[in-house]
Design a protein around this motif. Structure first.
Motif, mmCIF file in Angstrom:
data_model
loop_
_atom_site.group_PDB
_atom_site.id
_atom_site.type_symbol
_atom_site.label_atom_id
_atom_site.label_comp_id
_atom_site.label_asym_id
_atom_site.label_seq_id
_atom_site.Cartn_x
_atom_site.Cartn_y
_atom_site.Cartn_z
ATOM 1 N N LEU A 41 33.562 16.474 105.582
ATOM 2 C CA LEU A 41 34.313 16.917 104.399
ATOM 3 C C LEU A 41 35.591 17.661 104.774
ATOM 4 O O LEU A 41 36.627 17.501 104.127
ATOM 5 C CB LEU A 41 33.440 17.817 103.527
ATOM 6 N N SER A 42 35.525 18.479 105.808
ATOM 7 C CA SER A 42 36.654 19.346 106.143
ATOM 8 C C SER A 42 37.579 18.777 107.209
ATOM 9 O O SER A 42 38.641 19.345 107.462
ATOM 10 C CB SER A 42 36.135 20.714 106.620
ATOM 11 N N PHE A 43 37.187 17.635 107.839
ATOM 12 C CA PHE A 43 37.946 17.173 108.998
ATOM 13 C C PHE A 43 39.395 16.867 108.634
ATOM 14 O O PHE A 43 40.333 17.340 109.292
ATOM 15 C CB PHE A 43 37.275 15.939 109.600
ATOM 16 N N PHE A 44 39.616 16.055 107.620
ATOM 17 C CA PHE A 44 40.971 15.704 107.202
ATOM 18 C C PHE A 44 41.285 16.266 105.817
ATOM 19 O O PHE A 44 42.168 15.760 105.122
ATOM 20 C CB PHE A 44 41.152 14.185 107.179
ATOM 21 N N ALA A 45 40.584 17.313 105.406
ATOM 22 C CA ALA A 45 40.727 17.826 104.044
ATOM 23 C C ALA A 45 42.118 18.350 103.749
ATOM 24 O O ALA A 45 42.551 18.366 102.588
ATOM 25 C CB ALA A 45 39.692 18.922 103.793
ATOM 26 N N THR A 46 42.840 18.774 104.781
ATOM 27 C CA THR A 46 44.184 19.302 104.542
ATOM 28 C C THR A 46 45.204 18.197 104.290
ATOM 29 O O THR A 46 46.277 18.466 103.746
ATOM 30 C CB THR A 46 44.649 20.160 105.735
ATOM 31 N N GLY A 47 44.894 16.945 104.686
ATOM 32 C CA GLY A 47 45.852 15.859 104.521
ATOM 33 C C GLY A 47 46.311 15.645 103.091
ATOM 34 O O GLY A 47 47.523 15.617 102.824
ATOM 35 N N PRO A 48 45.391 15.507 102.117
ATOM 36 C CA PRO A 48 45.825 15.261 100.739
ATOM 37 C C PRO A 48 46.615 16.405 100.112
ATOM 38 O O PRO A 48 47.301 16.195 99.111
ATOM 39 C CB PRO A 48 44.485 15.055 99.992
ATOM 40 N N VAL A 49 46.498 17.615 100.676
ATOM 41 C CA VAL A 49 47.194 18.772 100.078
ATOM 42 C C VAL A 49 48.254 19.326 101.015
ATOM 43 O O VAL A 49 48.754 20.433 100.800
ATOM 44 C CB VAL A 49 46.183 19.879 99.692
ATOM 45 N N THR A 50 48.625 18.563 102.055
ATOM 46 C CA THR A 50 49.649 19.045 102.990
ATOM 47 C C THR A 50 50.967 19.400 102.303
ATOM 48 O O THR A 50 51.573 20.439 102.616
ATOM 49 C CB THR A 50 49.883 18.011 104.105
ATOM 50 N N PRO A 51 51.476 18.574 101.355
ATOM 51 C CA PRO A 51 52.719 18.983 100.672
ATOM 52 C C PRO A 51 52.581 20.334 99.962
ATOM 53 O O PRO A 51 53.534 21.131 99.947
ATOM 54 C CB PRO A 51 52.957 17.846 99.664
ATOM 55 N N LEU A 52 51.419 20.602 99.395
ATOM 56 C CA LEU A 52 51.209 21.890 98.733
ATOM 57 C C LEU A 52 51.206 23.030 99.745
ATOM 58 O O LEU A 52 51.742 24.115 99.475
ATOM 59 C CB LEU A 52 49.885 21.872 97.962
ATOM 60 N N ILE A 53 50.608 22.797 100.900
ATOM 61 C CA ILE A 53 50.561 23.822 101.942
ATOM 62 C C ILE A 53 51.960 24.077 102.505
ATOM 63 O O ILE A 53 52.357 25.226 102.749
ATOM 64 C CB ILE A 53 49.583 23.398 103.056
ATOM 65 N N ILE A 54 52.733 23.003 102.701
ATOM 66 C CA ILE A 54 54.109 23.152 103.183
ATOM 67 C C ILE A 54 54.926 23.991 102.207
ATOM 68 O O ILE A 54 55.656 24.927 102.605
ATOM 69 C CB ILE A 54 54.753 21.762 103.390
ATOM 70 N N ASP A 55 54.810 23.697 100.925
ATOM 71 C CA ASP A 55 55.550 24.459 99.913
ATOM 72 C C ASP A 55 55.056 25.898 99.818
ATOM 73 O O ASP A 55 55.854 26.829 99.646
ATOM 74 C CB ASP A 55 55.422 23.775 98.543
ATOM 75 N N HIS A 56 53.758 26.099 99.930
ATOM 76 C CA HIS A 56 53.181 27.440 99.773
ATOM 77 C C HIS A 56 53.649 28.381 100.875
ATOM 78 O O HIS A 56 54.022 29.528 100.608
ATOM 79 C CB HIS A 56 51.656 27.345 99.778
ATOM 80 N N TYR A 57 53.622 27.876 102.139
ATOM 81 C CA TYR A 57 53.993 28.739 103.261
ATOM 82 C C TYR A 57 55.457 28.597 103.661
ATOM 83 O O TYR A 57 55.962 29.404 104.453
ATOM 84 C CB TYR A 57 53.111 28.420 104.478
ATOM 85 N N GLY A 58 56.151 27.561 103.176
ATOM 86 C CA GLY A 58 57.529 27.325 103.579
ATOM 87 C C GLY A 58 57.646 26.939 105.039
ATOM 88 O O GLY A 58 58.545 27.410 105.745
#
Length: 417
Positions: A41-58
């Motif tokens: 579940l967690s292995f590639f879990a960041t992939g679908p939300v990577t754009p959100l993470i990029i925007d959140h942390y800049g």
């Protein structure tokens, strides 16, 4: 007959037949499958939300690539050392520690204001998942007969792939409802539940090895230098690198370049994983009937590179669905056969099997640490995802090459022997 298997020296190999015939082996298979599912579940879990993470942390695309790359780096550093613990540390305890570390994403909600903390959580998760993989081989060899190993190994890998597929489909809508950090925490919570199940139901007992450290290191060098060890690890490295960069970056590519919604992009990656699940089920059943192993490597080894190119070259057409289905098939279909090959080569040496599994993780970790960073850096330098994605589509064809070089280990070889 007692449900608990008797003490066994891991270095001595497989357990007696009467031990393997105990019905409790189905409980073991179910529990280890649950660990695989929640770990996936967690292995590639960041992939679908990577754009959100990029925007959140800049942060840059290259920095975001660390979310997947650091998990792979952990495999590089720790896979071999952990494999040497097999037979020297109680196997149930080792798997339990791995399961607890694999639950680290539960703490993701604490990292909303700290990207380094999120990376630390991903590193801890990677260590836990990496511990589970080499330990699973000796565990299954202890409980199951040789003819059952392809199926039960396939079930473990299938459940891991199903976990990846579930998070690929579910992460985007779940993060939209509760936030990406809380969504990651939910996945970690599910991992903790499976860890609790293993604590209650898991049973594995190997007698601690009395080997001197120097003899362990000599044996380790011997296994790592073996041609078969390197070929098995190399077979997996190319397709796994392509799968990694696809799941890590294709959602962002579809969103930024083709203005596809994150929900649809995540669904496409879910199709990759779902087709992988179906491929694993088919392959697991087929390996019990087909007397050869190499065709399971050669067929996907031909398809995989073409599928990789199709996922980004056909992004604007309906044919992209065919491409992602083919990618999922090619990057998962070979795994049950590949994981069975070391068990068939060394049926009386489960510690050697653990080292080979760890080598797969180590070599895969090297390329998968580099792969997301290469694609992210290429985007930052060229403004295009195509060069990086194309590179790893080409490298994935290495599976077919290795398929020609590996020895045949299936029943047809045993019959000839």
């Amino acid at each position: 007959m007692s449900d608990r298997p008797p003490p066994q020296d891991c270095l001595a190999g497989a357990a007696p037949i009467d031990q393997k015939l105990t019905r409790y082996r189905f409980v073991i298979a179910g529990t280890i499958a649950a660990l695989g599912f929640t770990g996936g579940l967690s292995f590639f879990a960041t992939g679908p939300v990577t754009p959100l993470i990029i925007d959140h942390y800049g942060i840059s695309h290259a920095a975001a690539g660390l979310l997947t790359g650091l998990v792979a780096l952990v495999h590089v550093v720790f896979a071999i050392p952990v494999s040497t613990l097999i037979g020297r540390v109680d196997l149930k305890l080792l798997i339990m520690l791995g399961a607890l570390a694999g639950s680290a994403p539960l703490l993701s909600f604490l990292a909303a204001d700290s990207y380094p903390l999120l990376l630390a959580i991903r590193v801890t998760y990677g260590l836990g998942f990496m511990t589970l993989f080499p330990a699973s081989g000796p565990l299954l060899m202890q409980w199951f007969q040789s003819r059952e190993l392809p199926l039960v190994t396939g079930i473990f890998i299938t459940m891991t792939s199903l976990g990846i597929a579930t998070s690929s489909f579910g992460m985007s809508p779940l993060s939209g409802a509760i936030g990406w950090d809380a969504a990651l925490s939910v996945l970690g919570g599910l991992s903790l539940l499976s860890a609790a199940a293993w604590l209650v139901l898991g049973r594995a007992q190997f007698r601690a090895s009395e080997s001197e450290p120097s003899s362990v290191m000599r044996r380790l060098r011997e296994v790592l230098r073996a041609r078969t060890t390197l070929l098995v690890a190399a077979a997996d490295a190319g397709p796994f690198a392509l799968l990694t960069v696809s799941l890590a970056w294709l959602p962002t590519y579809y969103n930024e370049v083709h203005e596809m919604s994150l929900a649809k992009a995540g669904a496409l990656m879910g199709i990759v994983s779902l087709s992988g699940v179906i491929a694993l089920i088919v392959a697991s059943l087929a390996t019990m009937r087909v007397k050869r192993r190499r065709p399971f490597l050669l067929i996907p080894g031909i398809i995989v590179g073409f599928a990789g190119f199709g996922t980004f070259l056909l992004a604007d057409s309906a044919a992209v669905y065919l491409a992602v289905v083919a990618l999922g098939f090619a990057t998962w279909f070979y795994i049950p056969a590949l994981m069975t090959i070391p068990m068939e080569l060394y049926p009386a040496d489960s510690s050697r099997v653990a080292v080979i599994f760890a080598t797969i993780l180590m070599l895969g970790g090297i390329v998968n640490f580099i792969a997301p960073l290469v694609v992210g850096a290429a985007v930052d330098l060229t403004g295009s995802f195509v060069p990086g994605l194309a590179l790893f589509a080409v490298l994935a064809w290495g599976l077919g090459v290795v398929g020609f070089l590996l020895p045949e280990t299936g029943p047809v070889r045993r019959a000839a022997g």
